[in-house]
Design an enzyme around this catalytic site. Structure first.
Site, PDB file in Angstrom:
ATOM      1  N   SER A  65       0.658  -1.413  -0.003  1.00 16.70           N
ATOM      2  CA  SER A  65      -0.098   0.295   0.125  1.00 16.70           C
ATOM      3  C   SER A  65       0.858   1.301  -0.186  1.00 16.70           C
ATOM      4  O   SER A  65       0.234   2.481  -0.224  1.00 16.70           O
ATOM      5  CB  SER A  65      -0.865   0.042   1.293  1.00 16.70           C
ATOM      6  OG  SER A  65      -2.238  -0.885   0.892  1.00 16.70           O
ATOM      7  N   LYS A  68       0.502   3.509  -3.200  1.00 15.99           N
ATOM      8  CA  LYS A  68      -0.626   3.986  -3.477  1.00 15.99           C
ATOM      9  C   LYS A  68      -0.327   5.495  -3.318  1.00 15.99           C
ATOM     10  O   LYS A  68      -0.746   6.206  -4.496  1.00 15.99           O
ATOM     11  CB  LYS A  68      -1.761   3.575  -2.257  1.00 15.99           C
ATOM     12  CG  LYS A  68      -2.279   2.300  -2.340  1.00 15.99           C
ATOM     13  CD  LYS A  68      -3.283   2.189  -1.078  1.00 15.99           C
ATOM     14  CE  LYS A  68      -3.828   0.669  -0.929  1.00 15.99           C
ATOM     15  NZ  LYS A  68      -4.555   0.382  -0.181  1.00 15.99           N
ATOM     16  N   TYR A 193      -2.156  -3.521 -10.985  1.00 10.56           N
ATOM     17  CA  TYR A 193      -2.237  -3.084  -9.409  1.00 10.56           C
ATOM     18  C   TYR A 193      -1.366  -4.289  -8.666  1.00 10.56           C
ATOM     19  O   TYR A 193      -0.666  -3.792  -7.858  1.00 10.56           O
ATOM     20  CB  TYR A 193      -3.734  -3.337  -9.104  1.00 10.56           C
ATOM     21  CG  TYR A 193      -3.901  -2.713  -7.592  1.00 10.56           C
ATOM     22  CD1 TYR A 193      -3.586  -1.477  -7.132  1.00 10.56           C
ATOM     23  CD2 TYR A 193      -4.195  -3.691  -6.408  1.00 10.56           C
ATOM     24  CE1 TYR A 193      -3.728  -0.957  -5.895  1.00 10.56           C
ATOM     25  CE2 TYR A 193      -4.279  -3.315  -5.342  1.00 10.56           C
ATOM     26  CZ  TYR A 193      -4.112  -1.786  -4.898  1.00 10.56           C
ATOM     27  OH  TYR A 193      -4.192  -1.550  -3.776  1.00 10.56           O
ATOM     28  N   TYR A 245      -4.163   3.365   7.447  1.00 10.54           N
ATOM     29  CA  TYR A 245      -5.424   2.869   7.378  1.00 10.54           C
ATOM     30  C   TYR A 245      -6.429   3.374   8.366  1.00 10.54           C
ATOM     31  O   TYR A 245      -6.176   4.519   8.469  1.00 10.54           O
ATOM     32  CB  TYR A 245      -5.039   1.360   7.633  1.00 10.54           C
ATOM     33  CG  TYR A 245      -4.056   0.518   6.768  1.00 10.54           C
ATOM     34  CD1 TYR A 245      -4.251   0.853   5.375  1.00 10.54           C
ATOM     35  CD2 TYR A 245      -3.175  -0.134   7.069  1.00 10.54           C
ATOM     36  CE1 TYR A 245      -3.447   0.197   4.506  1.00 10.54           C
ATOM     37  CE2 TYR A 245      -2.368  -0.975   6.474  1.00 10.54           C
ATOM     38  CZ  TYR A 245      -2.502  -0.924   4.868  1.00 10.54           C
ATOM     39  OH  TYR A 245      -1.499  -1.262   4.023  1.00 10.54           O
ATOM     40  N   VAL A 263       1.133  -3.804   3.903  1.00  9.34           N
ATOM     41  CA  VAL A 263       1.010  -5.033   4.676  1.00  9.34           C
ATOM     42  C   VAL A 263       2.291  -5.995   4.409  1.00  9.34           C
ATOM     43  O   VAL A 263       2.337  -6.863   5.312  1.00  9.34           O
ATOM     44  CB  VAL A 263      -0.079  -5.751   4.379  1.00  9.34           C
ATOM     45  CG1 VAL A 263      -1.464  -5.019   4.616  1.00  9.34           C
ATOM     46  CG2 VAL A 263      -0.334  -6.035   2.943  1.00  9.34           C
TER      47      VAL A 263
END
Length: 309
Positions: A65, A68, A193, A245, A263
Site C-alpha cells: 500500500s 498508493k 495493480y 489505514y 502490509v
C-alpha cells in the site's frame, strides 16, 4: 550511497523489536507469509545526503500500500487534480482498507480516498498507456527516479501470489465498473495493480523517496523538482489523514508525521523539511501496520520532537 550505522537508532530498534511478538505477518498473501516476523530495520535520509541506519537495511520488501501514495503522485502529475478528484474523494474513513461498505452506502459510488483499496484501484486505472507493461514500466521509471535506484524492480512471486488471491479487489473493481467509474477490463487492471504493489526495494530506497516528499517534491541531492510542490503537499496530507489505514488518527496524535504503511511491513515517513524515513518490520498489528515499526516511530518522534502538530 553509504548509510552509517547509528547507535542511538540501534538502541531504539532493539527496544521496538520487543513488540514484534505481538504481531503477525500477512499470511493471507502466501508470498508475504514467508517473512521473518522478528525483522526490524530503519534508514533515515537527510537533505544533505547523510544517511543513518539500524538493522539490515539491505533486505528487500514489497511496497504494497505504500505504492498508493506514489501512484497518486504520478497520476496527479499526468491527469491533474480536478480529473483525479472527480473520481476519488479526499475524506478519511474509519473502515478497513479493503472494505466495500462505503461504496454501497454512499449516494455516489465513489471511493472516499486514494489510500483505501477501492480508491487506489481507481488511481491505478488512471495510469495511461496502451498495455499493462507500458503502464507499469512508466510508473516503475517514476519510482526508480524518486529512489535514485535504477535497479528497483518488482517481485514476480509476490505479484503472482497477490493476483491469484485478489478476489476482494476484483469485487471492488466490478462494483466500480458497474457504476461507470472503471472503464477497462478488470483482469488487466488487477494485473497492473498487483505488479504495482509488488514493486520491491530496501529501507534506504524507501527513505530516499520519503525525502523527496519531505522536501516538497525536490530531490535534495540533484536539486531537480521531481514532482510539483502542490502534488507533494496533497500526498503528504493524505499520508497524515489516511496513510496508516483506520489507525491514522491515533498515529497523528501519538507520532504526528506524514507516513504510509504497507502490509509487507514497510513504512515510509516524510518529516516535512527535515528527512525521509524507510522502515521494514513485517509483524503487523490487527489493522495491518508494522507493529514494531510504529513503536519505533513513536520512540523517534518523542525523542526528537518530530510531530508537526
Amino acid at each position: 550511497m553509504a548509510c552509517k550505522s547509528n547507535e542511538a537508532l540501534q538502541a531504539m530498534v532493539e527496544e521496538a523489536r520487543n513488540w514484534t511478538t505481538k504481531g503477525k505477518v500477512a499470511d493471507y498473501i502466501p508470498a508475504l507469509g514467508l517473512a521473518n516476523p522478528d525483522d526490524l530495520s530503519i534508514a533515515i535520509h537527510y537533505p544533505n545526503g547523510d544517511c543513518f541506519s539500524a538493522g539490515n537495511i539491505e533486505k528487500k520488501f514489497t511496497l504494497q500500500s505504500i505504492s498508493k501514495v506514489i501512484s497518486l503522485a504520478f497520476v496527479l502529475m499526468e491527469r491533474g487534480k480536478e480529473y483525479v478528484f472527480e473520481r476519488v474523494g479526499m475524506e478519511p474513513t474509519g473502515d478497513p482498507f479493503n472494505s466495500i461498505a462505503k461504496l454501497e452506502t454512499m449516494a455516489v459510488a465513489k471511493p472516499l480516498n486514494p489510500m483505501i483499496n477501492a480508491g487506489a484501484l481507481m488511481v491505478t486505472h488512471m495510469i495511461e498507456g496502451d498495455s499493462v507493461a507500458e503502464r507499469f514500466n512508466r510508473l516503475l521509471a517514476f519510482i526508480q527516479g524518486l529512489s535514485a535506484d535504477s535497479k528497483v524492480s518488482f517481485s514476480k512471486e509476490v505479484a503472482q501470489s497477490e493476483y491469484e488471491t485478489a478476489h476482494l479487489n476484483r469485487s471492488l473493481c466490478y462494483f466500480l465498473k458497474e457504476h461507470g467509474l472503471i472503464e477497462e477490463e478488470i483482469e488487466p487492471l488487477i494485473d497492473l495493480y498487483t505488479k504495482q504493489c509488488a514493486i520491491e526495494m530496501n529501507c534506504l530506497d524507501l527513505a530516499r523517496i520519503g525525502i523527496v516528499f519531505a522536501m516538497d517534491g525536490v530531490d535534495p541531492e540533484s536539486g531537480k523538482q521531481l514532482m510539483p510542490s502542490e502534488v507533494a503537499r496533497i500526498c503528504k496530507t493524505f499520508m497524515v489523514t489516511c496513510g496508516m489505514y483506520n489507525a491514522s488518527g491515533e498515529f497523528a496524535i501519538k507520532i504526528g508525521i506524514p507516513a504510509k504503511s504497507g502490509v509487507s511491513g514497510g513504512i515510509m515517513g516524510a518529516v516535512p523539511g527535515k528527512f525521509g524515513i524507510g522502515i521494514f518490520g513485517p509483524a503487523l498489528d490487527d489493522i495491518g501496520n508494522s507493529i514494531a515499526g510504529i513503536k519505533l516511530l513513536e520512540l523517534l518522534s518523542k525523542r526528537y520532537r518530530l510531530s508537526m502538530f
